[in-house]
Design a protein around this motif. Structure first.
Motif, PDB file in Angstrom:
ATOM      1  N   UNK A  41     -13.148  -3.864  -7.433  1.00 48.92           N
ATOM      2  CA  UNK A  41     -11.925  -4.779  -6.832  1.00 48.92           C
ATOM      3  C   UNK A  41     -11.531  -4.919  -5.411  1.00 48.92           C
ATOM      4  N   UNK A  42     -11.993  -5.950  -4.808  1.00 53.42           N
ATOM      5  CA  UNK A  42     -12.096  -6.391  -3.673  1.00 53.42           C
ATOM      6  C   UNK A  42     -11.307  -7.490  -3.270  1.00 53.42           C
ATOM      7  N   UNK A  43     -10.296  -7.325  -2.095  1.00 52.60           N
ATOM      8  CA  UNK A  43      -9.528  -8.318  -1.813  1.00 52.60           C
ATOM      9  C   UNK A  43      -8.843  -7.976  -0.439  1.00 52.60           C
ATOM     10  N   UNK A  44      -7.618  -9.154   0.452  1.00 53.51           N
ATOM     11  CA  UNK A  44      -7.246  -8.894   1.001  1.00 53.51           C
ATOM     12  C   UNK A  44      -5.806  -7.732   0.885  1.00 53.51           C
ATOM     13  N   UNK A  45      -5.570  -6.608   1.907  1.00 51.28           N
ATOM     14  CA  UNK A  45      -4.307  -6.320   2.003  1.00 51.28           C
ATOM     15  C   UNK A  45      -3.885  -5.524   3.526  1.00 51.28           C
ATOM     16  N   UNK A  46      -2.251  -5.664   3.034  1.00 54.80           N
ATOM     17  CA  UNK A  46      -1.960  -5.088   4.086  1.00 54.80           C
ATOM     18  C   UNK A  46      -2.878  -3.468   4.824  1.00 54.80           C
ATOM     19  N   UNK A  47      -2.231  -3.891   6.145  1.00 54.47           N
ATOM     20  CA  UNK A  47      -2.588  -1.758   6.640  1.00 54.47           C
ATOM     21  C   UNK A  47      -1.970  -0.769   5.686  1.00 54.47           C
ATOM     22  N   UNK A  48      -0.257  -1.098   5.130  1.00 51.44           N
ATOM     23  CA  UNK A  48       0.246   0.396   5.051  1.00 51.44           C
ATOM     24  C   UNK A  48      -0.388   0.089   3.102  1.00 51.44           C
ATOM     25  N   UNK A  49      -0.238  -0.716   2.414  1.00 46.42           N
ATOM     26  CA  UNK A  49      -0.925  -0.769   0.924  1.00 46.42           C
ATOM     27  C   UNK A  49      -2.039  -0.221   0.591  1.00 46.42           C
TER      28      UNK A  49
END
Length: 195
Positions: free
Chosen positions: A158-166
């Motif tokens: 899976x590739x995606x955008x994500x927040x630093x915390x998550x």
């Protein structure tokens, strides 16, 4: 015989690694709004095209075009175009066609500016399965998000955008077919880092 086989493999590797990656879209409002990419053939480069549709709207097409069609930095064609595209159209009036060299260089052109990097999020690959190197979907992330690549249960990439915390949290609790990737540059989440 062994030497010929080795040379053949080396030749194929050189061609594949030198392939240019370009945005691939038809009739998007702005070039940077394109969410699909493609890998050009060995004798192709990226193009961006501004067209006026039958309804009078300005739209942009992008993809790969043979080098022989791009002898100048900026050329104009009218009518059907060739190269990789979602569809061909005889109904549009071509106002501008520009060619460029380099990965993803056709996110701007034909008088349509690129969004400055300090005013946008990263471009990240966005796919749910298969080999991450074959992903052709991209998203422009929200500012502050990172590009993320991981393997989920069932060995699905899976590739995606994500927040630093998550991204940090998910990096520690996921199946490790390959190490999860959290990265901070455009298009950086297409390579699995093996554990």
């Amino acid at each position: 015989m062994t030497k010929i086989f080795f040379i053949g493999i080396l030749f194929v590797s050189v061609n594949l690694s030198g392939s240019t990656k370009c945005f691939l879209c038809d009739h998007v409002q702005y070039p940077y709004a394109c969410e699909t990419v493609t890998t050009c053939g060995p004798d192709e480069i990226c193009f961006i095209q501004e067209v006026v549709t039958q309804t009078g709207n300005v739209a942009f097409n992008s993809g790969c075009m043979p080098n022989t069609r791009c002898t100048n930095a900026s050329v104009t064609y009218v009518g059907k175009r060739s190269g990789h595209s979602v569809r061909d159209s005889y109904d549009d009036i071509t106002a501008c066609t520009e060619c460029c060299q380099g990965d993803y260089c056709n996110m701007k052109g034909c008088n349509a500016p690129e969004i400055p990097t300090d005013q946008r999020g990263l471009y990240c690959f966005a796919c749910d399965n298969g080999n991450p190197e074959n992903c052709t979907n991209v998203n422009m992330c929200q500012k502050g998000e990172l590009c993320f690549l991981y393997t989920s249960v069932g060995k699905t990439y899976k590739s995606q955008c994500q927040t630093q915390a998550l991204c940090d949290l998910l990096s520690h609790g996921l199946s490790k077919i390959c190490d999860p990737v959290c990265c901070k540059t455009d298009f950086c989440n297409d390579q699995c880092r093996h554990a």
